[in-house]
Design an enzyme around this catalytic site. Structure first.
Site, PDB file in Angstrom:
ATOM      1  N   ASP A 111       0.863  -1.188   0.000  1.00 17.56           N
ATOM      2  CA  ASP A 111       0.000   0.000   0.000  1.00 17.56           C
ATOM      3  C   ASP A 111       0.901   1.239   0.000  1.00 17.56           C
ATOM      4  OD1 ASP A 111      -1.715   2.106   0.603  1.00 17.56           O
ATOM      5  OD2 ASP A 111      -2.970   0.869   1.903  1.00 17.56           O
TER       6      ASP A 111
ATOM      7  N   TYR B  21     -10.821  14.178  -6.725  1.00 18.25           N
ATOM      8  CA  TYR B  21      -9.660  13.802  -7.545  1.00 18.25           C
ATOM      9  C   TYR B  21      -8.923  15.061  -8.027  1.00 18.25           C
ATOM     10  CZ  TYR B  21      -7.280  11.866 -11.734  1.00 18.25           C
ATOM     11  OH  TYR B  21      -6.368  11.501 -12.694  1.00 18.25           O
TER      12      TYR B  21
HETATM   13  P1  NAD Z   1      -5.347   3.047 -12.798  1.00 18.93           P
HETATM   14  O1  NAD Z   1      -6.530   3.240 -11.918  1.00 18.93           O
HETATM   15  O2  NAD Z   1      -5.507   2.271 -14.040  1.00 18.93           O
HETATM   16  O3  NAD Z   1      -4.170   2.388 -11.957  1.00 18.93           O
HETATM   17  C1  NAD Z   1      -3.853   2.818 -10.663  1.00 18.93           C
HETATM   18  C2  NAD Z   1      -3.142   1.674  -9.961  1.00 18.93           C
HETATM   19  O4  NAD Z   1      -2.859   2.111  -8.636  1.00 18.93           O
HETATM   20  C3  NAD Z   1      -4.009   0.404  -9.841  1.00 18.93           C
HETATM   21  O5  NAD Z   1      -3.319  -0.708 -10.347  1.00 18.93           O
HETATM   22  C4  NAD Z   1      -4.293   0.283  -8.357  1.00 18.93           C
HETATM   23  O6  NAD Z   1      -4.347  -1.069  -7.900  1.00 18.93           O
HETATM   24  C5  NAD Z   1      -3.086   1.016  -7.769  1.00 18.93           C
HETATM   25  N1  NAD Z   1      -3.365   1.528  -6.427  1.00 18.93           N
HETATM   26  C6  NAD Z   1      -4.494   2.135  -5.984  1.00 18.93           C
HETATM   27  N2  NAD Z   1      -4.386   2.407  -4.680  1.00 18.93           N
HETATM   28  C7  NAD Z   1      -3.164   1.979  -4.281  1.00 18.93           C
HETATM   29  C8  NAD Z   1      -2.482   1.992  -3.052  1.00 18.93           C
HETATM   30  N3  NAD Z   1      -3.048   2.477  -1.938  1.00 18.93           N
HETATM   31  N4  NAD Z   1      -1.235   1.475  -3.016  1.00 18.93           N
HETATM   32  C9  NAD Z   1      -0.667   0.951  -4.123  1.00 18.93           C
HETATM   33  N5  NAD Z   1      -1.267   0.904  -5.316  1.00 18.93           N
HETATM   34  C10 NAD Z   1      -2.513   1.421  -5.398  1.00 18.93           C
HETATM   35  O7  NAD Z   1      -4.752   4.499 -13.088  1.00 18.93           O
HETATM   36  P2  NAD Z   1      -3.946   4.979 -14.378  1.00 18.93           P
HETATM   37  O8  NAD Z   1      -4.944   5.344 -15.405  1.00 18.93           O
HETATM   38  O9  NAD Z   1      -2.872   4.025 -14.721  1.00 18.93           O
HETATM   39  O10 NAD Z   1      -3.343   6.351 -13.827  1.00 18.93           O
HETATM   40  C11 NAD Z   1      -2.032   6.452 -13.346  1.00 18.93           C
HETATM   41  C12 NAD Z   1      -1.785   7.894 -12.967  1.00 18.93           C
HETATM   42  O11 NAD Z   1      -2.026   8.729 -14.109  1.00 18.93           O
HETATM   43  C13 NAD Z   1      -2.711   8.424 -11.869  1.00 18.93           C
HETATM   44  O12 NAD Z   1      -2.015   9.345 -11.074  1.00 18.93           O
HETATM   45  C14 NAD Z   1      -3.793   9.151 -12.646  1.00 18.93           C
HETATM   46  O13 NAD Z   1      -4.381  10.158 -11.891  1.00 18.93           O
HETATM   47  C15 NAD Z   1      -2.975   9.725 -13.789  1.00 18.93           C
HETATM   48  N6  NAD Z   1      -3.809  10.039 -14.947  1.00 18.93           N
HETATM   49  C16 NAD Z   1      -4.394   9.055 -15.668  1.00 18.93           C
HETATM   50  C17 NAD Z   1      -5.186   9.384 -16.759  1.00 18.93           C
HETATM   51  C18 NAD Z   1      -5.869   8.333 -17.588  1.00 18.93           C
HETATM   52  O14 NAD Z   1      -6.678   8.673 -18.469  1.00 18.93           O
HETATM   53  N7  NAD Z   1      -5.557   7.041 -17.386  1.00 18.93           N
HETATM   54  C19 NAD Z   1      -5.375  10.729 -17.099  1.00 18.93           C
HETATM   55  C20 NAD Z   1      -4.796  11.704 -16.299  1.00 18.93           C
HETATM   56  C21 NAD Z   1      -3.976  11.365 -15.237  1.00 18.93           C
HETATM   57  C1  AKB Z   2     -10.143  10.497 -15.259  1.00 17.91           C
HETATM   58  O1  AKB Z   2     -11.070  10.587 -16.091  1.00 17.91           O
HETATM   59  O2  AKB Z   2     -10.296  10.500 -14.036  1.00 17.91           O
HETATM   60  C2  AKB Z   2      -8.740  10.418 -15.794  1.00 17.91           C
HETATM   61  C3  AKB Z   2      -8.170  11.782 -15.921  1.00 17.91           C
HETATM   62  C4  AKB Z   2      -8.433  12.592 -17.113  1.00 17.91           C
HETATM   63  O3  AKB Z   2      -7.508  12.227 -15.023  1.00 17.91           O
HETATM   64  N1  AKB Z   2      -8.769   9.720 -17.043  1.00 17.91           N
END
Ligand code: NAD
Ligand code: AKB
Length: 315
Positions: free
Chosen positions: A50, A139
């Site tokens: 975690d 968020y």
């Molecule tokens: P995701 O939800 O697919 O993956 C997040 C991972 O974090 C998961 O595998 C989950 O098990 C893990 N996780 C959650 N809580 C946890 C904890 N307490 N300890 C350890 N692991 C934990 O997210 P993603 O889409 O891969 O996003 C990664 C990063 O990019 C995030 O910071 C997100 O805000 C950012 N982001 C993503 C997007 C998008 O469209 N995917 C857009 C903007 C920003």
């Molecule tokens: C969400 O929709 O929460 C993400 C982001 C744009 O941060 N894909």
């Protein structure tokens, strides 16, 4: 970038960042960390931990002597609205733990922010790098506070932390983890599986998006840029393309003419309407030469080809 820790490695971005890094780093120099156990293929070391447990995280950083952390563990916007306390805890405590452990240790950090830092009073067209930032989701609030925390650790403690405000990321390997932009991925899966999709935002909803290949390349490129080139120490605006849900559906029908998209907006509609439609990312383009490669047509062709193989097993 000699020994790399990726937190949230099982997620949509983490799982593909591993593939990108393996193009120039040996597998035994990368370790993944996630709340969930390792997912196949088991190419790199994995720690099920975690991120809010600072001592456990410190031990892993020391055990693997990590000099680079891609900190991706997070709760996203839709899941965060359903559990705001947990979103605050994971997103803020997790980031602060990573920054604290990096302090005084010459560890470079990548941490993604999001278009969610913008809010209902930010300009929605060509949203500038510097503008009103008044997010109204938990968020978005954690991303805004996180950006300021990164800048603070850079200015006060000289921590080399770099960040981009990702738009919605589209990809085919790992399904997204509970964001507002998830419809722009689910629509492709359902087009391939069932030829019909019920979209949770209205057809005229327009958001900035990016293909995963561009997103992981951006993460690596900003980390490889000279420190002097990095002039924004909160987070860089970053974008590729913007399109409405209807335009996305129309692009898919060019490949699958029988595809139909229905619209039943839910609580995520309001979140989408509080975010920009188009973004000005000229600072990233000028400072570290950011350039996207995939437009909507390119994304759609590649997504449908890859998902057809994945779901239907076609070559
Ligand atoms: P995701 O939800 O697919 O993956 C997040 C991972 O974090 C998961 O595998 C989950 O098990 C893990 N996780 C959650 N809580 C946890 C904890 N307490 N300890 C350890 N692991 C934990 O997210 P993603 O889409 O891969 O996003 C990664 C990063 O990019 C995030 O910071 C997100 O805000 C950012 N982001 C993503 C997007 C998008 O469209 N995917 C857009 C903007 C920003
Ligand atoms: C969400 O929709 O929460 C993400 C982001 C744009 O941060 N894909």
């Amino acid at each position: 970038m000699k020994r790399i820790l990726i937190t949230g490695v099982n997620g949509q971005i983490g799982s593909e960042l591993v593939d990108r890094l393996l193009q120039f780093v040996d597998a035994d120099k990368i370790v993944g960390l996630d709340l969930r156990p390792a997912m196949p293929p088991y190419v790199i070391a994995h720690e099920t931990v975690d991120i809010t447990n600072k001592e456990a995280l410190r031990q892993i950083v020391e055990k693997y002597q990590a000099d680079t952390i891609f900190h991706l563990a997070s709760l996203l916007s839709a899941v965060g609205e359903m559990n705001p306390d947990q979103a605050w805890h994971v997103n803020m405590t997790g980031l602060k733990n990573v920054l604290d452990i990096a302090r005084g240790k010459n560890i470079q950090i990548f941490w993604p922010s999001s278009i969610a830092v913008f809010g209902p009073n930010s300009p929605r067209q060509n949203t500038p790098q510097k503008t009103i930032l008044d997010p109204n989701t938990m968020y978005g609030i954690t991303k805004r506070a996180g950006e300021l925390l990164c800048q603070y650790y850079h200015e006060k403690f000289n921590v080399d932390v770099r960040s981009v405000r990702y738009p919605g990321i589209i990809s085919h390997k790992t399904e997204p983890g509970g964001g507002t932009t998830d419809y722009a991925v689910a629509i492709y899966y359902e087009a391939v599986r069932n030829r019909v999709y019920t979209c949770f935002v209205a057809p005229d909803t327009c958001l900035p998006m990016m293909y995963m290949d561009d997103a992981v390349r951006a993460a690596v490129e900003i980390m490889q840029a000279d420190l002097e080139a990095i002039k924004v120490h909160t987070s860089y605006n970053l974008t590729a393309v913007s399109f409405t849900a209807a335009e996305l559906a129309r692009e898919i029908t060019k490949h699958i003419p029988e595809f139909r998209c229905n619209y039943e907006p839910d609580f995520r509609q309001e979140i989408a309407l509080s975010w920009p439609q188009t973004i000005d990312d000229s600072a990233a383009r000028a400072d570290w030469n950011w350039q996207h490669k995939f437009d909507l047509a390119g994304i759609t062709t590649d997504m449908l080809e890859k998902l057809d193989k994945k779901i239907r097993g076609r070559n």
